[in-house]
Design an enzyme around this catalytic site. Structure first.
Site, PDB file in Angstrom:
ATOM      1  N   CYS A 135      52.577  41.124  30.269  1.00 25.41           N
ATOM      2  CA  CYS A 135      51.149  41.381  30.449  1.00 25.41           C
ATOM      3  C   CYS A 135      50.907  41.537  31.947  1.00 25.41           C
ATOM      4  O   CYS A 135      51.284  40.658  32.726  1.00 25.41           O
ATOM      5  CB  CYS A 135      50.330  40.205  29.906  1.00 25.41           C
ATOM      6  SG  CYS A 135      48.686  40.149  30.639  1.00 25.41           S
TER       7      CYS A 135
ATOM      8  N   LYS B  17      47.284  31.987  40.690  1.00 30.89           N
ATOM      9  CA  LYS B  17      48.044  30.757  40.904  1.00 30.89           C
ATOM     10  C   LYS B  17      49.459  31.055  41.354  1.00 30.89           C
ATOM     11  O   LYS B  17      49.989  30.404  42.245  1.00 30.89           O
ATOM     12  CB  LYS B  17      48.114  29.984  39.582  1.00 30.89           C
ATOM     13  CG  LYS B  17      47.016  28.971  39.421  1.00 30.89           C
ATOM     14  CD  LYS B  17      47.401  28.021  38.309  1.00 30.89           C
ATOM     15  CE  LYS B  17      46.172  27.536  37.585  1.00 30.89           C
ATOM     16  NZ  LYS B  17      46.421  27.055  36.253  1.00 30.89           N
TER      17      LYS B  17
ATOM     18  N   HIS C 195      48.965  38.536  33.585  1.00 31.68           N
ATOM     19  CA  HIS C 195      49.499  37.175  33.606  1.00 31.68           C
ATOM     20  C   HIS C 195      51.003  37.116  33.846  1.00 31.68           C
ATOM     21  O   HIS C 195      51.571  36.024  33.932  1.00 31.68           O
ATOM     22  CB  HIS C 195      49.118  36.442  32.320  1.00 31.68           C
ATOM     23  CG  HIS C 195      47.632  36.240  32.233  1.00 31.68           C
ATOM     24  ND1 HIS C 195      46.807  37.155  31.621  1.00 31.68           N
ATOM     25  CD2 HIS C 195      46.843  35.288  32.763  1.00 31.68           C
ATOM     26  CE1 HIS C 195      45.552  36.745  31.754  1.00 31.68           C
ATOM     27  NE2 HIS C 195      45.548  35.630  32.440  1.00 31.68           N
TER      28      HIS C 195
ATOM     29  N   HIS D 296      34.900  32.666  40.437  1.00 31.90           N
ATOM     30  CA  HIS D 296      33.824  32.132  39.588  1.00 31.90           C
ATOM     31  C   HIS D 296      32.564  31.913  40.428  1.00 31.90           C
ATOM     32  O   HIS D 296      31.448  32.190  39.991  1.00 31.90           O
ATOM     33  CB  HIS D 296      34.224  30.792  38.964  1.00 31.90           C
ATOM     34  CG  HIS D 296      35.530  30.817  38.234  1.00 31.90           C
ATOM     35  ND1 HIS D 296      36.563  29.972  38.537  1.00 31.90           N
ATOM     36  CD2 HIS D 296      35.964  31.599  37.216  1.00 31.90           C
ATOM     37  CE1 HIS D 296      37.581  30.222  37.739  1.00 31.90           C
ATOM     38  NE2 HIS D 296      37.246  31.208  36.934  1.00 31.90           N
TER      39      HIS D 296
ATOM     40  N   HIS E 123      37.246  28.610  41.135  1.00 30.72           N
ATOM     41  CA  HIS E 123      37.692  29.215  42.389  1.00 30.72           C
ATOM     42  C   HIS E 123      36.593  30.157  42.867  1.00 30.72           C
ATOM     43  O   HIS E 123      35.555  30.292  42.212  1.00 30.72           O
ATOM     44  CB  HIS E 123      39.051  29.907  42.237  1.00 30.72           C
ATOM     45  CG  HIS E 123      39.114  30.960  41.167  1.00 30.72           C
ATOM     46  ND1 HIS E 123      38.345  32.095  41.209  1.00 30.72           N
ATOM     47  CD2 HIS E 123      39.840  31.039  40.027  1.00 30.72           C
ATOM     48  CE1 HIS E 123      38.614  32.842  40.165  1.00 30.72           C
ATOM     49  NE2 HIS E 123      39.508  32.222  39.410  1.00 30.72           N
TER      50      HIS E 123
ATOM     51  N   LYS F 254      46.004  40.265  44.831  1.00 31.71           N
ATOM     52  CA  LYS F 254      45.278  39.727  43.697  1.00 31.71           C
ATOM     53  C   LYS F 254      45.292  38.203  43.812  1.00 31.71           C
ATOM     54  O   LYS F 254      46.319  37.613  44.151  1.00 31.71           O
ATOM     55  CB  LYS F 254      46.015  40.165  42.428  1.00 31.71           C
ATOM     56  CG  LYS F 254      45.193  39.954  41.212  1.00 31.71           C
ATOM     57  CD  LYS F 254      45.870  40.465  39.974  1.00 31.71           C
ATOM     58  CE  LYS F 254      45.078  39.825  38.845  1.00 31.71           C
ATOM     59  NZ  LYS F 254      45.604  39.876  37.581  1.00 31.71           N
TER      60      LYS F 254
ATOM     61  N   CYS G 288      45.119  36.219  28.391  1.00 28.08           N
ATOM     62  CA  CYS G 288      43.912  37.047  28.246  1.00 28.08           C
ATOM     63  C   CYS G 288      43.102  36.629  27.030  1.00 28.08           C
ATOM     64  O   CYS G 288      41.970  37.063  26.872  1.00 28.08           O
ATOM     65  CB  CYS G 288      44.249  38.517  28.035  1.00 28.08           C
ATOM     66  SG  CYS G 288      45.153  39.305  29.335  1.00 28.08           S
TER      67      CYS G 288
ATOM     68  N   CYS H  61      48.320  38.241  24.094  1.00 30.80           N
ATOM     69  CA  CYS H  61      48.526  37.543  25.369  1.00 30.80           C
ATOM     70  C   CYS H  61      47.600  36.334  25.382  1.00 30.80           C
ATOM     71  O   CYS H  61      46.373  36.477  25.333  1.00 30.80           O
ATOM     72  CB  CYS H  61      48.234  38.446  26.566  1.00 30.80           C
ATOM     73  SG  CYS H  61      48.270  37.488  28.100  1.00 30.80           S
TER      74      CYS H  61
HETATM   75  N1  MSP Z   1      35.553  32.820  29.385  1.00 28.83           N
HETATM   76  C1  MSP Z   1      35.544  34.196  29.683  1.00 28.83           C
HETATM   77  C2  MSP Z   1      34.134  34.723  29.762  1.00 28.83           C
HETATM   78  C3  MSP Z   1      33.325  34.494  28.518  1.00 28.83           C
HETATM   79  S1  MSP Z   1      31.673  34.995  28.729  1.00 28.83           S
HETATM   80  C4  MSP Z   1      31.054  34.983  27.205  1.00 28.83           C
HETATM   81  C5  MSP Z   1      36.224  34.427  31.036  1.00 28.83           C
HETATM   82  N2  MSP Z   1      36.299  33.383  31.851  1.00 28.83           N
HETATM   83  S2  MSP Z   1      36.979  33.378  33.299  1.00 28.83           S
HETATM   84  O1  MSP Z   1      37.021  32.002  33.708  1.00 28.83           O
HETATM   85  O2  MSP Z   1      38.218  34.073  33.285  1.00 28.83           O
HETATM   86  O3  MSP Z   1      35.965  34.077  34.242  1.00 28.83           O
HETATM   87  C6  MSP Z   1      35.951  35.455  34.433  1.00 28.83           C
HETATM   88  C7  MSP Z   1      34.846  35.791  35.413  1.00 28.83           C
HETATM   89  O4  MSP Z   1      35.055  35.103  36.658  1.00 28.83           O
HETATM   90  C8  MSP Z   1      34.783  37.238  35.820  1.00 28.83           C
HETATM   91  O5  MSP Z   1      34.115  38.036  34.894  1.00 28.83           O
HETATM   92  C9  MSP Z   1      34.045  37.136  37.116  1.00 28.83           C
HETATM   93  O6  MSP Z   1      32.707  36.873  36.838  1.00 28.83           O
HETATM   94  C10 MSP Z   1      34.667  35.907  37.742  1.00 28.83           C
HETATM   95  N3  MSP Z   1      35.864  36.219  38.547  1.00 28.83           N
HETATM   96  C11 MSP Z   1      37.095  35.665  38.386  1.00 28.83           C
HETATM   97  N4  MSP Z   1      37.926  36.148  39.353  1.00 28.83           N
HETATM   98  C12 MSP Z   1      37.264  37.012  40.142  1.00 28.83           C
HETATM   99  C13 MSP Z   1      37.616  37.805  41.252  1.00 28.83           C
HETATM  100  N5  MSP Z   1      38.826  37.807  41.783  1.00 28.83           N
HETATM  101  N6  MSP Z   1      36.632  38.586  41.771  1.00 28.83           N
HETATM  102  C14 MSP Z   1      35.360  38.588  41.287  1.00 28.83           C
HETATM  103  N7  MSP Z   1      35.026  37.872  40.232  1.00 28.83           N
HETATM  104  C15 MSP Z   1      35.938  37.088  39.621  1.00 28.83           C
HETATM  105  O7  MSP Z   1      36.620  35.553  31.288  1.00 28.83           O
END
Ligand code: MSP
Length: 647
Positions: free
Chosen positions: A158, A314, A161, A30, A27, A311, A144, A141
């Site tokens: 949590c 999903k 979530h 990422h 999304h 926020k 998380c 959780c």
């Molecule tokens: N798999 C772990 C990270 C492991 S790194 C060794 C993880 N993955 S995640 O798919 O949840 O991705 C989290 C990351 O996605 C956040 O740290 C950020 O970089 C990005 N973001 C996800 N949602 C976001 C927002 N709403 N806003 C900004 N960045 C966001 O955690």
């Protein structure tokens, strides 16, 4: 201190994004981090610096295993499928990564195993073992992938979530974090591990004051993970598996030279969201110290954004898929718009209306329009050849100085990962150039036949546009290349080089300019195009009667049904249609009990390729209708013999 200073080789950078969980599709959250890392990497490459840009997917852990079970496929199948979604999205967004790491790759698993062994045999300064076994009891959780405490819960759920945590008691191995905390704290305080922005450094230092406990590095009940080499009954905790992606991808444990080159021979920059600050800023450096490795040079912690004030999630149904933005704005504009909504490092809000306004004002009006009006004037007045400037007057000298100064400023900002300030400077130059063109009014010079002044004005404008194409290249690589092509640059020169292009006068008079097309058409015209494209897409999805006729649907009868061991959602059904009997696996266990199914009439797609689900070969697929969480089987209106064909 500038990040290019320090004792290591100058100009070599390992730039990383977090690796994203594959239980979800990509999304814009990422995409946000990944685009920022791409922009940063491209700026460093423009400076001629060696850059290794790393991204990838995080594929182990119960979260992924649960998503696979829900989808009725194996975890590896889910990982393969969803990891590909990330690669596809990054391709569409023109992300120039050098390596895409997957935690289910053998190379990664091998590196994690080497690291785990190293930690297991390591002793701290007091001579105590760094890894010790103990029992852990707590609330966990799954969303998380971490243990949480009672005080983290909101109404027993949590807060991230909105699900109740599980309570877990199990044997775990622990990492003696306490032995490394003072050193990590010192390294952060002294900026040896630099954390930006400053408030995130302070937030990290605050965590030390609150107190931090040793963390468990393994799980007993998780099956989808890296097996501990010193205790095969346990899997590595998903974070202990994920963080080492930053070293497995550059050869830790299998290519020492390559590993040394990128890890200790240059600067390591991790870009992360604030949600994963503790893991990266504290646990990861501590693990590295225990393993005898260098700690990262810079951790940039960016903020989180909400969508229209809420926020993104999903459950709220407001998750924005990058494809949707790309379809509407194009890949380059999506990159630009996501990065410019709010300063990198702070929290912010994404609003559709603001994206549209910014597209029209910055890209279509200010930048696109500047390029097309200057190029058109060159076409009309100098047969499409860049004119030779004559007498530079005060206005030209000012704009030249601004252009050269902007190059310096932008690269300085990018060095500090102040991406927004960098982009703001580029846009300031765009606006100054527009003002210069308005003020010198070349159309009037053309009318008055003042060719000499016209040459100088149009050369100055075109040369400033060339500088803008250099600076904008990392942010909007396709459009910047297209503009450069129009300015007469040949294939090799479409990717600019700071060294060659930082000074005034690189654009050669006499160069023939190419065909002029609008770089960023105004949204209303673009939207029309998008509607046409989506109609075409719909047409592409339409299938012919012949294609439909290939699907062999039959009425079938369920003979037996039983649960699939270890899978909450799956049932194994023995079915019969005509003379034939088959076994299929279906994800309906949460909606139908096995005993209610025998004798039931169902609709079966019989000519689907066999699939292995939980080790069982499934030969067909039953049809069901679903809405929200509800699912019902399709059946026939009146009695008809099994085997009847559906047409
Ligand atoms: N798999 C772990 C990270 C492991 S790194 C060794 C993880 N993955 S995640 O798919 O949840 O991705 C989290 C990351 O996605 C956040 O740290 C950020 O970089 C990005 N973001 C996800 N949602 C976001 C927002 N709403 N806003 C900004 N960045 C966001 O955690």
């Amino acid at each position: 201190m500038s990040i290019s200073e320090g004792e290591n080789v100058k100009g070599r950078y390992l730039i990383t994004t977090p690796i994203y969980y594959v239980n979800d599709k990509p999304h814009i959250g990422h995409a946000y981090t990944t685009i920022a890392a791409d922009v940063l990497s491209r700026f460093h490459r423009l400076k001629g610096e060696q850059t290794f840009f790393l991204t990838g997917t995080d594929e182990h852990g119960s979260k992924v295993a649960e998503a696979a079970e829900k989808a009725g496929i194996s975890p590896q199948q889910l990982c393969d499928k969803n990891s590909q979604f990330f690669r596809n999205a990054w391709q569409e967004l023109n992300i120039s990564y050098d390596y895409f790491v997957r935690t289910t790759d053998q190379r990664h698993i091998q590196a994690v195993t080497v690291l785990l062994n190293k930690l297991f045999s390591a002793k701290d300064q007091k001579g105590e073992k760094v890894v010790y076994s103990g029992e852990y009891s707590g609330l966990y959780c799954v969303g998380c992938e971490k243990f949480i405490t009672e005080k983290d819960l909101v109404d027993g759920l949590c807060p991230s979530h909105l699900k109740p945590p599980q309570s877990l008691t199990e044997k775990n191995y622990f990492f003696r974090l306490s032995s490394y905390l003072p050193l990590v704290q010192k390294l952060i305080s002294e900026d040896k591990i630099r954390i930006l922005p400053e408030e995130k450094k302070n937030e990290t230092l605050g965590l030390f004051k609150q107190g931090l406990e040793d963390f468990s590095i393994s799980r007993e009940k998780v099956t989808w993970g890296v097996t501990l080499p010193f205790d095969p009954s346990q899997k590595a905790y998903v974070w202990v598996d994920a963080l080492p992606n930053y070293i497995s991808a550059i050869g830790y444990g299998d290519n020492p030279e390559e590993f040394k080159k990128w890890w200790s021979g240059g600067k390591v920059i991790h870009l992360i969201g604030k949600d994963i600050l503790k893991f990266h800023n504290i646990y990861w450096p501590a693990m590295l110290l225990a393993a005898g490795e260098k700690t990262p040079d810079l951790l940039f912690v960016h903020g989180y954004f909400t969508v229209d004030g809420q926020k993104m999630g999903k459950s709220l149904g407001n998750v924005i898929d990058p494809h949707r933005l790309i379809e509407k704005y194009g890949s380059d504009a999506t990159r630009y718009l996501l990065l410019t909504q709010f300063p990198f490092g702070q929290d912010g809000d994404i609003q559709e209306k603001r994206l549209e306004n910014k597209y029209n004002s910055d890209l279509a009006n200010d930048f696109g329009n500047l390029a097309s009006r200057v190029l058109k004037l060159i076409k009309e007045n100098f047969s499409g050849e860049i004119p030779e400037p004559e007498d530079y007057q005060k206005e030209e000298k000012e704009l030249q100085a601004q252009a050269v100064d902007t190059v310096r400023k932008v690269f300085d900002y990018i060095e500090e990962i102040s991406i927004n300030q960098g982009i703001d400077e580029i846009l300031k130059l765009v606006r100054l150039t527009n003002r210069y063109v308005d003020k010198t009014a070349p159309w009037n010079l053309a009318k008055a036949g003042d060719k000499s002044r016209l040459r100088t004005v149009l050369y100055t404008s075109a040369e400033t546009i060339r500088v803008i194409s250099l600076l904008f290249y990392p942010v909007i690589p396709q459009k910047a290349s297209k503009l450069r092509e129009t300015l007469g640059f040949k294939e090799k020169e479409l990717i600019p080089s700071l060294e060659k292009e930082k000074d005034w006068g690189y654009l050669k008079p006499g160069t023939k300019i190419g065909e002029i097309t609008a770089l960023f058409p105004r949204l209303s015209e673009k939207e029309k195009k998008a509607v046409e494209i989506s109609k075409e897409k719909k047409m592409e999805n339409q299938i012919s009667i012949e294609e439909f006729a290939k699907l062999d649907f039959r009425v079938a009868k369920v003979l037996e049904a039983e649960r699939v061991e270890g899978a909450k959602k799956l049932l194994k059904l023995k079915v019969e249609f005509g003379e034939e009997k088959r076994e299929i696996v279906a994800g309906i266990a949460e909606h139908y009990k096995p005993e209610d199914l025998s004798g039931k009439t169902i609709i079966l797609l019989t000519n689907l390729k066999p699939a292995r689900i939980r080790g069982i070969e499934s030969n067909g697929m039953l049809l069901a209708a679903s809405e929200g969480g509800n699912l019902v089987l399709l059946t026939t209106d009146k009695e008809i013999n099994p085997g009847a064909k559906i047409s």
